[in-house]
Design an enzyme around this catalytic site. Structure first.
Site, PDB file in Angstrom:
ATOM      1  N   GLN A  49     -27.241 -38.312 -51.688  1.00 52.02           N
ATOM      2  CA  GLN A  49     -25.803 -38.887 -51.617  1.00 52.02           C
ATOM      3  C   GLN A  49     -25.566 -39.889 -52.769  1.00 52.02           C
ATOM      4  OE1 GLN A  49     -25.071 -40.142 -47.598  1.00 52.02           O
ATOM      5  NE2 GLN A  49     -23.157 -41.188 -48.074  1.00 52.02           N
ATOM      6  N   GLY A  50     -24.536 -39.733 -53.292  1.00 54.43           N
ATOM      7  CA  GLY A  50     -24.268 -40.484 -54.411  1.00 54.43           C
ATOM      8  C   GLY A  50     -22.917 -41.246 -54.150  1.00 54.43           C
ATOM      9  N   TYR A  51     -22.834 -42.299 -53.242  1.00 56.96           N
ATOM     10  CA  TYR A  51     -21.713 -43.014 -52.822  1.00 56.96           C
ATOM     11  C   TYR A  51     -21.830 -44.379 -53.239  1.00 56.96           C
ATOM     12  CZ  TYR A  51     -19.702 -39.800 -49.523  1.00 56.96           C
ATOM     13  OH  TYR A  51     -18.959 -38.629 -48.951  1.00 56.96           O
ATOM     14  N   SER A  52     -22.708 -45.145 -52.878  1.00 59.90           N
ATOM     15  CA  SER A  52     -22.831 -46.597 -53.080  1.00 59.90           C
ATOM     16  C   SER A  52     -23.043 -46.871 -54.562  1.00 59.90           C
ATOM     17  CB  SER A  52     -24.177 -47.385 -52.637  1.00 59.90           C
ATOM     18  OG  SER A  52     -23.908 -47.393 -50.885  1.00 59.90           O
ATOM     19  N   SER A  93     -31.521 -42.096 -51.256  1.00 62.23           N
ATOM     20  CA  SER A  93     -32.942 -41.604 -50.696  1.00 62.23           C
ATOM     21  C   SER A  93     -33.308 -40.369 -51.175  1.00 62.23           C
ATOM     22  CB  SER A  93     -32.690 -41.242 -49.249  1.00 62.23           C
ATOM     23  OG  SER A  93     -32.116 -42.667 -48.542  1.00 62.23           O
ATOM     24  N   GLU A 111     -20.894 -36.970 -39.035  1.00 58.23           N
ATOM     25  CA  GLU A 111     -21.908 -37.358 -38.091  1.00 58.23           C
ATOM     26  C   GLU A 111     -21.554 -37.746 -36.645  1.00 58.23           C
ATOM     27  OE1 GLU A 111     -24.650 -38.250 -36.101  1.00 58.23           O
ATOM     28  OE2 GLU A 111     -25.825 -38.355 -38.024  1.00 58.23           O
ATOM     29  N   ASN A 123     -23.758 -55.380 -40.163  1.00 59.21           N
ATOM     30  CA  ASN A 123     -23.077 -55.803 -39.108  1.00 59.21           C
ATOM     31  C   ASN A 123     -21.753 -56.639 -39.259  1.00 59.21           C
ATOM     32  OD1 ASN A 123     -25.375 -54.923 -37.984  1.00 59.21           O
ATOM     33  ND2 ASN A 123     -25.831 -56.600 -37.019  1.00 59.21           N
TER      34      ASN A 123
END
Lengths: 396, 389, 396, 389
Positions: free
Chosen positions: A131-134, A168, A251, A376
């Site tokens: 996944q390439g978001y951040s 990841s 999800e 959070n």
């Protein structure tokens, strides 16, 4: 209210359990319980083989529609599968990003060609995704994407340049889905595209990020004019944010009960240690273990509400909105509890130079639970703004 | 009443600050902590020869600087702030205190000048039961003629694998609790001693296991009366507890400072993270904890000074130590943990230092008893008595 | 560092203690320990008499310069006086607002005429003062003053109109100092004046505010063209904010050690109850009592730092900046602890219909400790902004 | 699995909500709580005759509605939300449960229809020792011929001064713990009973002291086997515990809702207070607690239903009750306390309702054991056993 699964669901549970019992042994014995959080980069080849084994049994992508090779499994069945998988100590799923994130996204937003090209290898456990978001400057502020995509009219393909982070399994993945800015003048969530990019090309460089555990579960991924075919953009250029957010919505909490089973294993281990080293007689430790138990049971009850689709009056599912904040905080406290139960021994490693025990590794990793996937602080903003209708934080 | 640093104390603190800023950089810490020894011997040599640090509270008659515990705690605070990797704590705050409290004049004359010259030392008293009070002493000492023979294992011994000099506690067979405990001082290379580095989660503070197999010592090794050493050992532990709390305050302060610095740099949603009120309030709570913790250690350090001077407030030593350790342990853990949280993603990478503070917070929390242990110790004084219904 | 007071200071302590021992008895026995937080409106006449008694002994306004009748007492001596006063269980001071707030303000900012008119009766314990700062819409936002002052040119006097709130002892006071807006066009801290207003006049109405305890320690004060003489404004019109803030700076923490002695009495009482009802054997209660003790001892150490004037290098006195947040939070926790030590008996009142015990009253009042005098939220803002240099909260 | 309200349950909840919004206003609560009786008898009559609330989980054969515990807990939640002053909890969640669990068919036939018709009732089992488990039972029951004679004091009895019917526990002389406990059902006006209102900090839930001086009962008053009633009493206490946790969730919810409403009105520094991030985060934490608490009570309510139906999950009753009470007690106290804080100055005035919730949070926290009590109860199951080292 009904607490129990239907007889039909219980039959499905037996089927899953039987298959896992028969197949998660022999050559796969060594990967039982491995590849979970903090261990994601271990025993990769064995776990890839396991993905293919799962496919042979028809246990990949069970929530997908039958026309794409899935089982059309209900939410309950997916929950059950995850529970039994956790109970059997099935290894961390190498294919989970493709199966649970990209697959449903393509099914919802992809072209027919994309579905035919990409879904079958995911189903078969053959092509893995990351996944390439951040990005370094797009963490909590996910829309602050700097990665650029420009269409090379001459070559008829997209060229992607930029840096993604916290990816990841980037080393092991065949493809990465990436949000990148197609309109260089745009800011925020406008002007983005959603790209499917092959990892094995000169324009892509992966650099591991070492964690506080000394291990490297995450990576930085550098795109330097990385090539992406003209058909490998999902939706139109400019639709990237819509697609990306749609993906996050897929999800639906089906893995929560399975995750809780892993938490339960950790708590059981803490209880075992406390009983054997005498910490179970310490009244403060007793309170904290009981509190952890209370928290975990309620986590389960809360998931059951969440999976039951909320109140029948269609009001906001508040129990779903608290879930990330709840479990991450609970788990972080569990990490500290584990160390306090171990006492001075908590400091001593299994082996030098930095061979963490399972409990130590869990303890250190729990500090990331309250950060990744929305800190959070971000979770509390969302709860206050969306569930309680309090004013939004102003942008600077 | 003048509960603040004197000019001289400020100078000592600032000198330590300046020196450590130069020698205990993030890179230096990472290099030292990756070794089994755990420190750079050349740096230790500089600390001894240039800075005279091991001499700090050793009386001038033994070649020391003759300063007080406030100065020592001020230095401990700076060492904690810079995550110093060095045998200073073990040598000065454990072994030197033990010698000052329990050694004979001959023993002091023999060993204290050696420490001033750079001999490293430590204290071993804890067995493997994970206790920190008198029950911790598990090694057995028997009398054989004029000699004492010690057998047993010590665990969680700071720098125990590398220290050149040892102060150890052992008990007479069949005794328990505070009974029958003796203290000995001995070179670490005595026959019968084997020493093993214990790799630890916090790599900046090294621990070791010491196995004593019939280690035979003559009477010159005995500190004080045989079997009567618990009162002295208790004082040594209290002094060591105050010193480690100093380390914790320094770490808690740096956890705050480095976090605030990061928050002032990092931009999300077009604003400095430091401008978000929830973040500001977390930082404010961190400052509250570190300032209260600082008040606690300096009071305790004053009491330690009274103790060494035989003042009437000496009786407060156990209470002051427990107050400091209870509060500072929780404050450091809170600040380092919150520091990671406020750093966000980079907080749990190896690259940033906040995780090193987080680990040192845990190792110092556990060492000599966590907050819960010290609170129960205080509760016994506050609540128990023959008239408890 | 020196923990002890000088021999000279200890001699002063003995003098204070002796006088209190000799005088705080007989007719004054009944007011010992009374009139503190939550009890401020009780035994008013007796406590007024006590103020005059104090003056006879030369124990009012000891920190004032000798020329105004004070003793020029040092910070240490003021601390000692407060400690001994608390130790002797001296009653809540009716005159404390005049003595500690208005007096120093007049000495610093007042005209010679104001000093001569107002200081002597304060010194003699004859004229009592109350404070008119807060308003319904000016709580945390203290500068948002709506009360207006206009100068009646014809009559040559100020007329004050508006509403103040949270005014202690308004019924008993002879005068009130009030900040009011002299420039109707102004906003915030500009355009304010600092007025000295007689309470006994038709334009002033006092209405008690009932608290959660069922008692009324605070009042609303309504000004409806209340009259204020032309000489009874401190500083120039427009200087009100400067004077008001200067006043807040005169509280230099000399009463903190005395306050802590009262806290210590409360903690001792909790310990006594715990030992008599068996709660002292409950390990969780033991932890909490020890924690309260730790917190109170550190509060004292912190005050000692504060009163010693900080580090000699002149850096910010951070230990002073945390003090309010620290003690209020500690005390609120003590209130809960008191109830939990009492167990089910904590619910039962001394008498009907709502006769709270001392511990119950303390418990309920501690909920206001974290609110009045700057809420914990405001305290944290101040710490973050002034001590840590973080950006200020934007105004709306 | 369908862990959510059915249409019918939603309707019951919404009906209770609508009725209580009308009758249990702030003014009505304040009027009722100021009386010694503690409720408006006319309102109780309406609750019985119009709403049939006391009948809710009484089987139809005894004139009840025959609904389940989920419905009961849903109503308790609304009653907590509106701070209802009424003998509902004592009558339905204490006495009716006691009768359902432990009474003979004859006793049920005699008393349950009376409760349906509006007879108030309560359970008395706690003496003055402040315990909530079997040790709480202090009153002594002796046999005299065919009769039972009870003497002793009960304390903390909800609505004990006004209830018309009593279920009481007493023990045989010389027994302790779970041994020798019997349950009796009796009219409150039996000779030898004197009853005293105990004024309480939370005025919305009345408590009483009951003094039994040789109260003589014949065998028809005995519920079950003499001296063997602890298992039933334990179940009654668990059921009552779940019901009071329902009240707590409603109160915790309203503490949040009224606070958020105030925050959206109140302006300081030119901004709605609700726009301050630190305030928003406190509100978010309050919502987390109330939602988690809600999950806990509905699971426990389902288990209570299983218990009444004899399902296999009945064995979870004590655990589910302790989980719910431990979590909901802390959640309510937290939310009401934070609610006062976020209200600022008006939060501690009598005028605003948040202080009433704060007081009810405390009284329900204490009643039937606070979080610490229930955690230790759970710890015994989780940690103790013959193999504990």
């Amino acid at each position: 209210m009904k607490l129990r699964f239907s007889a039909q669901d219980e039959q499905f549970r037996a089927e899953v359990a039987t298959w896992l019992e028969q197949n998660l042994g022999g050559e796969f014995e060594e990967i039982r319980g491995r590849g979970g959080p903090g261990d994601e980069h271990m025993l990769v080849e064995e776990r890839k083989a396991w993905e293919r084994k799962l496919h042979q049994g028809g246990w990949t992508c069970i929530g997908w529609p039958a026309e794409y090779g899935g089982r059309n499994a209900t939410i309950e069945q997916q929950v059950i599968f995850n529970e039994e998988y956790a109970r059997a100590r099935g290894p961390g799923r190498m294919g989970h990003i493709g199966e649970t994130l990209l697959g449903p996204t393509l099914i919802a937003f992809g072209s027919e060609g994309q579905k035919q090209r990409f879904l079958p290898p995911i189903l078969r456990g053959e092509e893995l995704w990351c996944q390439g978001y951040s990005e370094p400057s797009a963490g909590s502020d996910l829309a602050n994407v700097k990665t650029r995509a420009r269409f090379d009219e001459e070559a008829g393909r997209w060229l992607i340049t930029g840096q993604k982070v916290w990816t990841s399994l980037a080393h092991e993945s065949h493809y990465c889905f990436v949000i990148a800015r197609v309109d260089p003048q745009s800011v925020g969530h406008r002007g983005l595209g959603f790209f499917l990019i092959a990892m094995n090309q000169p324009g892509v460089t992966v650099r591991p990020i070492e964690q506080l555990t000394g291990t490297c579960e995450f990576n930085e991924v550098f795109f330097d004019d990385a090539v992406c075919g003209p058909d490998d953009i999902v939706g139109a250029p400019g639709d990237g944010w819509k697609v990306a957010m749609g993906l996050l919505g897929f999800e639906r909490g089906v893995s929560t009960l399975g995750q809780q089973m892993l938490f339960n294993n950790e708590l059981d281990e803490i209880i075992r240690i406390a009983r054997s080293n005498g910490a179970a007689r310490d009244p403060v430790i007793r309170q904290r273990i009981a509190d952890a138990h209370v928290g975990l049971r309620i986590m389960r009850f809360n998931s059951m509400r969440m999976l039951s689709g909320g109140t029948s009056d269609g009001s906001l599912q508040k129990e779903a909105m608290i879930y990330k904040l709840y479990w991450s905080t609970w788990h972080r406290n569990l990490g500290k509890l584990a160390m306090d139960v171990l006492g001075p021994e908590s400091e001593i490693l299994d082996s030098g130079p930095y061979g963490l025990s399972r409990m130590q590794s869990m303890y250190l990793f729990t500090r990331s639970d309250t950060i990744y996937g929305g800190t959070n602080q971000i979770q509390r903003n969302i709860i206050a703004e969306r569930a309680l209708g309090m004013p939004r934080e102003p942008r600077g | 009443m003048e509960f603040k640093f004197s000019e001289e104390q400020l100078m000592i603190r600032d000198t330590a600050d300046a020196f450590l800023a130069e020698v205990s950089t993030s890179a230096a810490v990472r290099e030292a902590m990756a070794t089994e020894l755990g420190y750079d011997p050349m740096l230790w040599q500089r600390m001894c020869e240039e800075m005279f640090w091991p001499a700090i509270h050793i009386p001038e008659q033994f070649g020391g600087m003759g300063l007080g515990y406030v100065e020592l705690v001020a230095m401990q605070e700076q060492m904690g702030r810079y995550l110093l990797c060095a045998p200073f704590y073990a040598t000065v705050c454990l072994a030197t205190n033990a010698l000052l409290v329990a050694a004979s004049e001959q023993q002091k004359a023999r060993y204290l000048p050696a420490i001033v010259s750079g001999t490293t030392a430590t204290l071993a008293y804890t067995g493997s039961n994970g206790q920190w009070d008198a029950d911790a002493v598990e090694a057995i000492c028997t009398r054989e003629g004029e000699n004492y023979v010690i057998s047993g294992n010590y665990r969680f011994v700071p720098d125990g694998h590398s220290a050149q000099l040892l102060v150890v506690a052992a008990r007479e067979p069949g005794t328990r609790g505070e009974e029958g405990i003796s203290l000995f001082v001995l070179p670490a290379d005595c026959p019968g001693i084997s020493r093993h580095w214990l790799p630890t989660m916090d790599q900046t503070r090294k621990q070791a296991r010491l196995d004593f197999d019939k280690v035979t010592l003559d009477a010159s090794a005995l500190m004080g009366e045989v079997g009567q050493a618990w009162p002295q050992l208790a004082q040594i532990i209290d002094l060591a507890t105050i010193a480690i709390a100093g380390d914790q305050v320094g770490g808690a302060q740096q956890s705050l400072d480095s976090t605030v610095a990061y928050l002032k740099e990092r931009v999300q949603f077009g604003r400095k993270i430091a401008s978000y009120q929830a973040v500001k309030h977390k930082a404010a709570d961190m400052m509250l904890k570190v300032e209260a913790a600082r008040s606690a250690i300096y009071y305790a350090a004053c009491i330690a000074d009274e103790f060494f001077q035989g003042g009437e407030l000496s009786v407060e030593l156990p209470e002051a130590a427990s107050i400091a350790k209870a509060y500072c342990s929780d404050a450091y853990f809170h600040n380092a943990g919150t520091g990671i949280q406020l750093h966000g993603g980079v907080g749990f990478t190896a690259e940033y230092d906040i995780q090193l503070y987080f680990k040192r917070a845990k190792s110092t929390e556990t060492f000599l008893g966590n907050a819960s242990y010290h609170r129960e110790r205080l509760a016994r004084t506050l609540l128990d008595g023959s008239d408890l219904l």
